[in-house]
Design an enzyme around this catalytic site. Structure first.
Site, mmCIF file in Angstrom:
data_model
loop_
_atom_site.group_PDB
_atom_site.id
_atom_site.type_symbol
_atom_site.label_atom_id
_atom_site.label_comp_id
_atom_site.label_asym_id
_atom_site.label_seq_id
_atom_site.Cartn_x
_atom_site.Cartn_y
_atom_site.Cartn_z
ATOM 1 N N GLU A 285 52.907 23.161 0.003
ATOM 2 C CA GLU A 285 51.352 24.164 -0.411
ATOM 3 C C GLU A 285 49.832 23.581 0.224
ATOM 4 O O GLU A 285 49.452 25.007 1.071
ATOM 5 C CB GLU A 285 50.863 24.046 -1.800
ATOM 6 C CG GLU A 285 51.502 24.715 -3.296
ATOM 7 C CD GLU A 285 52.801 26.358 -2.549
ATOM 8 O OE1 GLU A 285 51.778 27.230 -2.167
ATOM 9 O OE2 GLU A 285 53.713 26.283 -2.895
ATOM 10 N N TRP A 288 50.579 25.589 4.358
ATOM 11 C CA TRP A 288 50.340 26.457 3.348
ATOM 12 C C TRP A 288 48.686 26.527 4.047
ATOM 13 O O TRP A 288 48.449 28.175 4.781
ATOM 14 C CB TRP A 288 50.827 27.451 2.767
ATOM 15 C CG TRP A 288 51.904 27.828 2.350
ATOM 16 C CD1 TRP A 288 52.806 27.612 1.313
ATOM 17 C CD2 TRP A 288 52.660 29.239 2.519
ATOM 18 N NE1 TRP A 288 54.415 28.114 1.557
ATOM 19 C CE2 TRP A 288 54.200 29.248 2.579
ATOM 20 C CE3 TRP A 288 52.354 30.474 3.720
ATOM 21 C CZ2 TRP A 288 54.338 29.984 2.951
ATOM 22 C CZ3 TRP A 288 52.900 30.986 4.039
ATOM 23 C CH2 TRP A 288 54.332 31.298 3.835
ATOM 24 N N TRP A 316 48.275 54.746 3.583
ATOM 25 C CA TRP A 316 47.846 54.109 2.619
ATOM 26 C C TRP A 316 46.958 55.708 1.870
ATOM 27 O O TRP A 316 46.375 56.518 2.114
ATOM 28 C CB TRP A 316 46.285 53.099 2.890
ATOM 29 C CG TRP A 316 47.356 52.135 3.644
ATOM 30 C CD1 TRP A 316 46.475 51.617 4.540
ATOM 31 C CD2 TRP A 316 47.964 50.663 2.740
ATOM 32 N NE1 TRP A 316 47.432 49.793 4.701
ATOM 33 C CE2 TRP A 316 48.245 49.497 3.598
ATOM 34 C CE3 TRP A 316 48.619 51.002 0.894
ATOM 35 C CZ2 TRP A 316 49.184 48.740 3.409
ATOM 36 C CZ3 TRP A 316 48.824 49.380 0.903
ATOM 37 C CH2 TRP A 316 49.757 49.190 1.867
ATOM 38 N N ASN A 351 47.841 30.982 -8.917
ATOM 39 C CA ASN A 351 48.395 32.127 -7.101
ATOM 40 C C ASN A 351 49.625 33.448 -8.283
ATOM 41 O O ASN A 351 50.004 34.186 -6.919
ATOM 42 C CB ASN A 351 48.912 30.369 -6.334
ATOM 43 C CG ASN A 351 49.713 31.561 -5.548
ATOM 44 O OD1 ASN A 351 49.017 32.483 -4.416
ATOM 45 N ND2 ASN A 351 51.357 30.879 -5.083
ATOM 46 N N TRP A 369 45.330 46.544 1.136
ATOM 47 C CA TRP A 369 45.042 45.823 0.424
ATOM 48 C C TRP A 369 44.059 45.521 1.420
ATOM 49 O O TRP A 369 43.382 44.485 0.849
ATOM 50 C CB TRP A 369 45.784 44.765 1.891
ATOM 51 C CG TRP A 369 46.619 44.934 3.509
ATOM 52 C CD1 TRP A 369 46.829 45.620 3.839
ATOM 53 C CD2 TRP A 369 45.746 44.000 4.032
ATOM 54 N NE1 TRP A 369 46.783 45.505 5.053
ATOM 55 C CE2 TRP A 369 44.952 44.168 5.426
ATOM 56 C CE3 TRP A 369 44.496 43.209 3.687
ATOM 57 C CZ2 TRP A 369 44.981 43.589 6.450
ATOM 58 C CZ3 TRP A 369 43.893 42.784 5.305
ATOM 59 C CH2 TRP A 369 44.083 42.514 6.660
ATOM 60 N N TRP A 392 47.184 38.587 1.187
ATOM 61 C CA TRP A 392 47.013 39.779 1.019
ATOM 62 C C TRP A 392 47.628 40.176 2.064
ATOM 63 O O TRP A 392 48.855 41.333 2.084
ATOM 64 C CB TRP A 392 45.782 40.057 1.558
ATOM 65 C CG TRP A 392 44.566 40.442 0.235
ATOM 66 C CD1 TRP A 392 43.994 39.198 -0.690
ATOM 67 C CD2 TRP A 392 44.819 41.336 -0.886
ATOM 68 N NE1 TRP A 392 43.526 39.858 -1.490
ATOM 69 C CE2 TRP A 392 43.693 41.105 -1.970
ATOM 70 C CE3 TRP A 392 45.583 42.284 -1.299
ATOM 71 C CZ2 TRP A 392 43.913 41.228 -3.454
ATOM 72 C CZ3 TRP A 392 45.664 42.953 -2.474
ATOM 73 C CH2 TRP A 392 44.801 42.350 -3.236
HETATM 74 P P1 FAD Z 1 47.656 24.269 -5.429
HETATM 75 O O1 FAD Z 1 49.004 24.920 -6.939
HETATM 76 O O2 FAD Z 1 47.110 23.274 -6.249
HETATM 77 O O3 FAD Z 1 47.537 24.524 -3.963
HETATM 78 C C1 FAD Z 1 47.296 23.022 -3.768
HETATM 79 C C2 FAD Z 1 46.624 23.844 -2.387
HETATM 80 O O4 FAD Z 1 47.459 24.254 -0.988
HETATM 81 C C3 FAD Z 1 45.012 24.941 -2.629
HETATM 82 O O5 FAD Z 1 44.244 24.299 -3.561
HETATM 83 C C4 FAD Z 1 44.872 25.292 -1.763
HETATM 84 O O6 FAD Z 1 44.152 24.614 -0.811
HETATM 85 C C5 FAD Z 1 46.373 25.271 -0.992
HETATM 86 N N1 FAD Z 1 47.552 26.555 -1.001
HETATM 87 C C6 FAD Z 1 48.206 26.544 -2.440
HETATM 88 N N2 FAD Z 1 48.791 27.890 -1.823
HETATM 89 C C7 FAD Z 1 48.611 28.275 -0.911
HETATM 90 C C8 FAD Z 1 48.873 29.761 -0.130
HETATM 91 N N3 FAD Z 1 49.662 30.419 -1.117
HETATM 92 N N4 FAD Z 1 48.011 29.825 0.489
HETATM 93 C C9 FAD Z 1 47.421 29.092 1.742
HETATM 94 N N5 FAD Z 1 46.580 27.520 1.189
HETATM 95 C C10 FAD Z 1 47.967 27.520 -0.308
HETATM 96 N N6 FAD Z 1 43.865 30.354 -1.417
HETATM 97 C C11 FAD Z 1 42.239 29.792 -0.994
HETATM 98 O O7 FAD Z 1 42.330 29.114 -0.981
HETATM 99 N N7 FAD Z 1 41.352 30.932 -0.088
HETATM 100 C C12 FAD Z 1 41.810 32.414 -1.089
HETATM 101 O O8 FAD Z 1 40.705 33.659 -0.497
HETATM 102 C C13 FAD Z 1 43.023 32.653 -1.303
HETATM 103 N N8 FAD Z 1 43.319 34.059 -0.847
HETATM 104 C C14 FAD Z 1 44.140 34.244 -1.238
HETATM 105 C C15 FAD Z 1 45.007 35.783 -2.224
HETATM 106 C C16 FAD Z 1 45.921 36.259 -2.196
HETATM 107 C C17 FAD Z 1 46.606 37.158 -2.601
HETATM 108 C C18 FAD Z 1 47.020 35.081 -2.631
HETATM 109 C C19 FAD Z 1 48.271 35.562 -3.000
HETATM 110 C C20 FAD Z 1 47.187 33.894 -2.942
HETATM 111 C C21 FAD Z 1 45.356 33.509 -2.327
HETATM 112 N N9 FAD Z 1 45.491 31.838 -1.651
HETATM 113 C C22 FAD Z 1 44.287 31.920 -1.601
HETATM 114 C C23 FAD Z 1 46.660 30.772 -2.410
HETATM 115 C C24 FAD Z 1 46.444 30.260 -3.235
HETATM 116 O O9 FAD Z 1 46.696 31.931 -4.617
HETATM 117 C C25 FAD Z 1 45.220 29.679 -3.852
HETATM 118 O O10 FAD Z 1 45.229 28.796 -2.765
HETATM 119 C C26 FAD Z 1 45.657 28.718 -4.800
HETATM 120 O O11 FAD Z 1 45.738 29.730 -5.798
HETATM 121 C C27 FAD Z 1 44.387 27.940 -5.011
HETATM 122 O O12 FAD Z 1 45.618 27.282 -6.466
HETATM 123 P P2 FAD Z 1 44.895 25.450 -6.782
HETATM 124 O O13 FAD Z 1 44.700 24.221 -5.843
HETATM 125 O O14 FAD Z 1 44.793 25.486 -8.463
HETATM 126 O O15 FAD Z 1 46.359 25.508 -5.589
#
Ligand code: FAD
Length: 487
Positions: A285, A288, A316, A351, A369, A392
């Protein structure tokens, strides 16, 4: 200021960016090891215009926290603002006889959201004014351009990107905080209050303050709590919005209050103490996030332009009433409404639910989107130029390594699987709190007795679904077919 230096000539102006921390901050560490410093944050007009409401709230708290951290070293954070970043920094350096400027690379300058100078353009302007400029890495584990395929190009697919990055994680080493910092004394600076980052009329920030502790202390608290707790079981529980199964580090990472290197290093120290699959999924993650920046680097307009240009023809819709219902969490689909309300109340959304609500907007409602991206940008505390745009585009199908458009999340099945007892919905959609599973996820199917005993009147206390799932699914697939058909 106790540790002031009279010599400003050899002082370095350390400009904080999305790196609002003191440890593992190379720009600060190198400058502090070399001589006196001035620590500053510059809120130029384009940057202020760019920030969403939730980000502004977070930034206010985070700058206050950084200032308090610097105070522990005998210094303070100088606040600067102006219409043009280069002009402001040059004027400040001239007024204070400062010759050196450094900062952490601002990879988000590629974003289609902004019309700001990139690192290299800003550096050129400062150098032309006679300043020495140093730019350091640290916002990411790897600079986006540094990761290359075997044939030397950028990656478009995540898994091979991960395979290249994974071995390097073993060598990740975060720097300690400087032992001491000597601050050059400079007059002036602005006040945080004058920047008016906090919401007024209405002040909606109380619910954010209940949910978050912006700043390094809050970041390290979340990291430690996660590693000791939810890291074990993360592989499965990260999909459960009804559990505290994720790290909640995203906003701290987005503002650089903690570095990805600090997170990776701390997680890897627990190898052997937590199951390998949980550790690996968590590292994936974090990577990612790196991948999102790798995409942003390839497509600077990622927040506004389809990565896959064939989506430029996608039909759209433009239903403003539906968009408003989605934003307000009034779609009649409880899991969608819970997510959108969690976002509005806490500035964050789980997420799994982000994917569900994004799929709902782009497929069930057939709305662009970019409408969703903008709403998230304004309301998320973790709004991130790369991850938001990439997320997105991934869900809508227009992205590089996207979920295929025809994969349409069924909001009822998703809710039943990932919120099996309905606790998540119950928390954010209180008008359904007395409904039992499985009806809490599809109240329109509940028998009258169930509705009466839960105090729910469909169309009155809770909206009926604004679209029918089956019909919306067919409409979305038809729209996708039109995209596939040759012109
Ligand atoms: P954890 O599950 O604990 O993950 C640890 C870290 O990994 C996160 O803090 C984040 O930095 C990174 N991470 C995890 N999943 C993703 C992912 N899919 N993509 C990129 N990085 C990821 N994340 C953002 O930080 N900012 C945003 O603006 C953002 N917008 C999103 C929009 C959409 C439509 C979707 C589907 C996902 C988005 N995410 C975004 C990714 C993800 O949802 C969040 O990073 C995550 O929910 C943050 O919660 P956490 O820190 O508890 O994640």
């Amino acid at each position: 200021m106790s540790a002031a230096s009279s010599s400003k000539q050899n002082a370095t102006l350390v400009v904080f960016e999305r790196d609002l921390r003191i440890a593992d901050q190379k720009a600060l560490l190198e400058a502090a090891n070399t001589g006196p410093i001035v620590a500053a944050y510059c809120l130029d007009t384009p940057l202020k215009a760019l920030l969403g409401g939730a980000q502004k709230w977070w930034l206010h708290q985070s700058l206050a926290s950084l200032d308090a951290g610097l105070e522990g070293y005998g210094g303070r954070l100088i606040l600067l603002s102006g219409n043009d970043r280069a002009v402001t920094l040059i004027a400040f350096c001239k007024a204070n006889s400062i010759l050196n400027v450094s900062w952490t690379s601002r990879n988000d300058m590629f974003s289609g959201h902004q019309s700001r100078d990139s690192d290299s353009i800003l550096a050129e302007k400062l150098r032309d004014a006679g300043l020495t400029v140093s730019i350091y890495p640290g916002q990411l584990l790897h600079q986006p351009a540094a990761i290359r395929t075997g044939s030397g190009g950028p990656f478009r697919v995540y898994t091979p990107f991960w395979r290249v990055v994974a071995p390097s994680l073993e060598n990740v080493k975060a720097d300690a905080a400087p032992e001491k910092i000597v601050f050059a004394e400079v007059p002036g600076g602005e006040t945080l209050a004058a920047w008016q980052l906090m919401p007024t009329k209405p002040d909606w920030s109380g619910t954010l303050a209940d949910a978050w502790q912006p700043g390094q202390t809050g970041a390290h608290h979340n990291l430690a709590a996660f590693i000791e707790g939810a890291l074990t079981g993360y592989d499965e529980d990260r999909n459960r919005p009804d559990k505290a199964g994720t790290s909640r580090l995203s906003a701290h990472l987005a503002f650089g209050e903690i570095s990805p290197a600090q997170v990776v290093e701390a997680a890897l120290k627990h190898r052997g103490k937590v199951p390998d699959n949980d550790l690996e999924t968590f590292l994936k993650e974090i990577v990612w996030r790196e991948f999102s920046y790798h995409l942003l680097y390839q497509k600077p307009g990622l927040a506004t332009e389809n990565f896959n240009a064939s989506f430029d023809r996608f039909p759209w819709g433009s239903d403003n009433t539906a968009l408003k219902a989605w934003q307000a969490g009034q779609t009649g689909y409880p899991i969608v409404d819970a997510g959108m309300r969690q976002l509005y109340q806490t500035g964050w959304m789980h997420n799994r639910v982000r994917m569900i609500v994004a799929s709902f907007l782009t497929k069930h409602l057939l709305l662009d989107w970019r409408d969703g991206e903008r709403w998230f940008w304004d309301t998320l505390v973790d709004a991130d130029a790369a991850s938001n745009a990439a997320g997105w585009q991934w869900v809508s199908g227009s992205g590089a390594d996207a979920s295929p458009y025809f994969r349409i999340f069924n909001p009822i099945l998703q809710a039943e699987k990932f919120d099996p007892k309905g606790d998540y919905v119950r928390k954010y959609v209180p008008e359904l709190a007395k409904m039992r599973a499985p009806f809490i996820h599809k109240p329109w199917e509940a028998p009258d007795m169930e509705l009466i005993s839960a105090g729910v009147r469909m169309g009155n206390t809770y909206p009926r679904p604004i679209v029918d799932h089956g019909k919306a699914r067919i409409r979305a697939l038809d729209a996708y077919k039109a995209l596939k058909d040759p012109l």
